[in-house]
Design a protein around this motif. Structure first.
Motif, PDB file in Angstrom:
ATOM      1  N   ILE A  22       0.856  -1.179   0.000  1.00 35.40           N
ATOM      2  CA  ILE A  22       0.000   0.000   0.000  1.00 35.40           C
ATOM      3  C   ILE A  22       0.897   1.236   0.000  1.00 35.40           C
ATOM      4  N   LEU A  23       0.643   2.150  -0.917  1.00 29.71           N
ATOM      5  CA  LEU A  23       1.365   3.426  -0.967  1.00 29.71           C
ATOM      6  C   LEU A  23       0.456   4.482  -0.358  1.00 29.71           C
ATOM      7  N   SER A  24       0.941   5.155   0.689  1.00 31.53           N
ATOM      8  CA  SER A  24       0.079   6.108   1.373  1.00 31.53           C
ATOM      9  C   SER A  24       0.871   7.236   2.012  1.00 31.53           C
ATOM     10  N   GLY A  25       0.321   8.411   1.932  1.00 32.71           N
ATOM     11  CA  GLY A  25       0.892   9.557   2.623  1.00 32.71           C
ATOM     12  C   GLY A  25       0.614   9.520   4.116  1.00 32.71           C
ATOM     13  N   TYR A  26      -0.246   8.590   4.542  1.00 32.32           N
ATOM     14  CA  TYR A  26      -0.586   8.457   5.963  1.00 32.32           C
ATOM     15  C   TYR A  26       0.291   7.441   6.682  1.00 32.32           C
ATOM     16  N   GLY A  27       1.179   6.769   5.960  1.00 33.56           N
ATOM     17  CA  GLY A  27       2.060   5.778   6.570  1.00 33.56           C
ATOM     18  C   GLY A  27       1.281   4.618   7.156  1.00 33.56           C
ATOM     19  N   ALA A  28       1.776   4.069   8.259  1.00 33.39           N
ATOM     20  CA  ALA A  28       1.153   2.903   8.880  1.00 33.39           C
ATOM     21  C   ALA A  28      -0.282   3.180   9.338  1.00 33.39           C
ATOM     22  N   PRO A  36      -2.783  -5.641  10.535  1.00 35.48           N
ATOM     23  CA  PRO A  36      -1.492  -5.016  10.843  1.00 35.48           C
ATOM     24  C   PRO A  36      -0.333  -5.526   9.983  1.00 35.48           C
ATOM     25  N   SER A  37      -0.501  -6.656   9.304  1.00 32.22           N
ATOM     26  CA  SER A  37       0.592  -7.196   8.488  1.00 32.22           C
ATOM     27  C   SER A  37       0.646  -6.595   7.086  1.00 32.22           C
ATOM     28  N   TRP A  38      -0.357  -5.808   6.712  1.00 32.43           N
ATOM     29  CA  TRP A  38      -0.329  -5.198   5.388  1.00 32.43           C
ATOM     30  C   TRP A  38       0.851  -4.242   5.308  1.00 32.43           C
ATOM     31  N   PRO A  39       1.679  -4.388   4.287  1.00 26.59           N
ATOM     32  CA  PRO A  39       2.851  -3.520   4.156  1.00 26.59           C
ATOM     33  C   PRO A  39       2.484  -2.143   3.594  1.00 26.59           C
ATOM     34  N   VAL A  40       3.090  -1.115   4.169  1.00 30.82           N
ATOM     35  CA  VAL A  40       2.836   0.258   3.726  1.00 30.82           C
ATOM     36  C   VAL A  40       4.151   0.925   3.389  1.00 30.82           C
ATOM     37  N   CYS A  41       4.196   1.519   2.219  1.00 29.12           N
ATOM     38  CA  CYS A  41       5.325   2.346   1.810  1.00 29.12           C
ATOM     39  C   CYS A  41       4.823   3.789   1.874  1.00 29.12           C
ATOM     40  N   GLY A  42       5.359   4.541   2.826  1.00 31.96           N
ATOM     41  CA  GLY A  42       4.895   5.909   3.022  1.00 31.96           C
ATOM     42  C   GLY A  42       5.388   6.861   1.944  1.00 31.96           C
ATOM     43  N   LYS A  43       4.511   7.783   1.577  1.00 32.17           N
ATOM     44  CA  LYS A  43       4.865   8.821   0.623  1.00 32.17           C
ATOM     45  C   LYS A  43       5.450   9.992   1.393  1.00 32.17           C
ATOM     46  N   GLN A  49      13.167   2.108  -2.196  1.00 36.21           N
ATOM     47  CA  GLN A  49      12.362   1.652  -1.061  1.00 36.21           C
ATOM     48  C   GLN A  49      11.192   0.800  -1.533  1.00 36.21           C
ATOM     49  N   LEU A  50      10.481   1.291  -2.535  1.00 31.25           N
ATOM     50  CA  LEU A  50       9.330   0.563  -3.060  1.00 31.25           C
ATOM     51  C   LEU A  50       9.763  -0.771  -3.653  1.00 31.25           C
ATOM     52  N   LEU A  51      10.820  -0.768  -4.433  1.00 32.38           N
ATOM     53  CA  LEU A  51      11.298  -2.017  -5.037  1.00 32.38           C
ATOM     54  C   LEU A  51      11.704  -3.028  -3.976  1.00 32.38           C
ATOM     55  N   ALA A  52      12.349  -2.571  -2.914  1.00 35.54           N
ATOM     56  CA  ALA A  52      12.752  -3.476  -1.836  1.00 35.54           C
ATOM     57  C   ALA A  52      11.530  -4.067  -1.138  1.00 35.54           C
ATOM     58  N   MET A  53      10.538  -3.240  -0.895  1.00 40.84           N
ATOM     59  CA  MET A  53       9.312  -3.743  -0.250  1.00 40.84           C
ATOM     60  C   MET A  53       8.584  -4.732  -1.135  1.00 40.84           C
ATOM     61  N   LEU A  54       8.502  -4.431  -2.421  1.00 40.74           N
ATOM     62  CA  LEU A  54       7.845  -5.358  -3.349  1.00 40.74           C
ATOM     63  C   LEU A  54       8.600  -6.681  -3.420  1.00 40.74           C
TER      64      LEU A  54
END
Length: 64
Positions: A22-28, A36-43, A49-54
């Motif tokens: 999940i890409l979000s400006g709200y972070g976690a 709670p296990s859904w991964p979030v990449c903060g904007k 960072q995104l590639l590593a998370m994916l």
């Protein structure tokens, strides 16, 4: 997504074992308490960072 929640899509992906981030400006805070296990990449984020998370999600087979 102009303020629309993606929870139904994330729930379907998670149930099917399909990796996602999940890409979000709200972070976690963007993740519902019941997932709670859904991964979030903060904007803002860096492409690395995104590639590593994916890559991590693909290797793990998606969120738990």
């Amino acid at each position: 997504l102009a303020g629309m929640k993606v929870y139904p899509v994330a729930e379907m992906l998670s149930a099917r074992g399909i990796p996602f981030v999940i890409l979000s400006g709200y972070g976690a805070a963007a993740v519902p308490a019941e997932h709670p296990s859904w991964p979030v990449c903060g904007k803002p984020f860096r492409a690395e960072q995104l590639l590593a998370m994916l890559a991590e999600q693909i290797a793990a087979g998606g969120p738990a």
